[in-house]
Design an enzyme around this catalytic site. Structure first.
Site, PDB file in Angstrom:
ATOM      1  N   CYS A   1      -0.384  -3.053   1.057  1.00  0.00           N
ATOM      2  CA  CYS A   1      -0.309  -1.906   0.136  1.00  0.00           C
ATOM      3  C   CYS A   1       0.204  -0.800   1.083  1.00  0.00           C
ATOM      4  O   CYS A   1      -0.523  -0.242   2.048  1.00  0.00           O
ATOM      5  CB  CYS A   1      -1.573  -1.677  -0.197  1.00  0.00           C
ATOM      6  SG  CYS A   1      -1.943   0.050  -1.067  1.00  0.00           S
TER       7      CYS A   1
ATOM      8  N   CYS B   1      -2.158   2.351   1.154  1.00  0.00           N
ATOM      9  CA  CYS B   1      -3.475   2.034   1.833  1.00  0.00           C
ATOM     10  C   CYS B   1      -3.174   2.066   3.344  1.00  0.00           C
ATOM     11  O   CYS B   1      -3.940   2.576   3.890  1.00  0.00           O
ATOM     12  CB  CYS B   1      -3.742   0.492   1.705  1.00  0.00           C
ATOM     13  SG  CYS B   1      -4.099   0.183  -0.153  1.00  0.00           S
TER      14      CYS B   1
END
Length: 102
Positions: A31, A34
């Site tokens: 991600c 993230c």
């Protein structure tokens, strides 16, 4: 304080039974947002002495993510006294994360 990596086995003890506010970062290695938030989460862990900061990889620990209705990542959930006290989804400035745990 260092960021604590959580598993399904350690979640209840580290988060729900903690005697302090706990911020949990639900993330995945693939991600982009993230990865962008990772240094912010690390900074927060060092700057908020009364807050335990934890991370949980949703690909490895899907049951916990499902238990708390995590549909998008990153998702940040603050726990106080074993209860959900707040939730924010997506990348955000550190100040927004600080608001979540205060």
């Amino acid at each position: 304080m260092a960021v604590v990596k959580l598993t399904t086995e350690t979640f209840d003890q580290e988060v729900l039974q903690a005697g302090q506010t706990v911020l949990v970062d639900f993330y995945a290695d693939w991600c982009g947002p993230c990865k962008m938030m990772a240094p912010v989460v690390e900074e927060l862990a060092g700057e908020e002495p009364g807050v335990k900061v934890c991370k949980i990889n949703i690909d490895e620990e899907m049951a916990i993510a499902q238990r708390y209705g995590v549909m998008s990542i990153p998702t940040f959930i603050a726990f106080k006294n074993g209860e959900v006290a707040g939730k924010q989804v997506g990348a955000m400035p550190k100040s927004k994360l600080q608001e979540l745990v205060r």
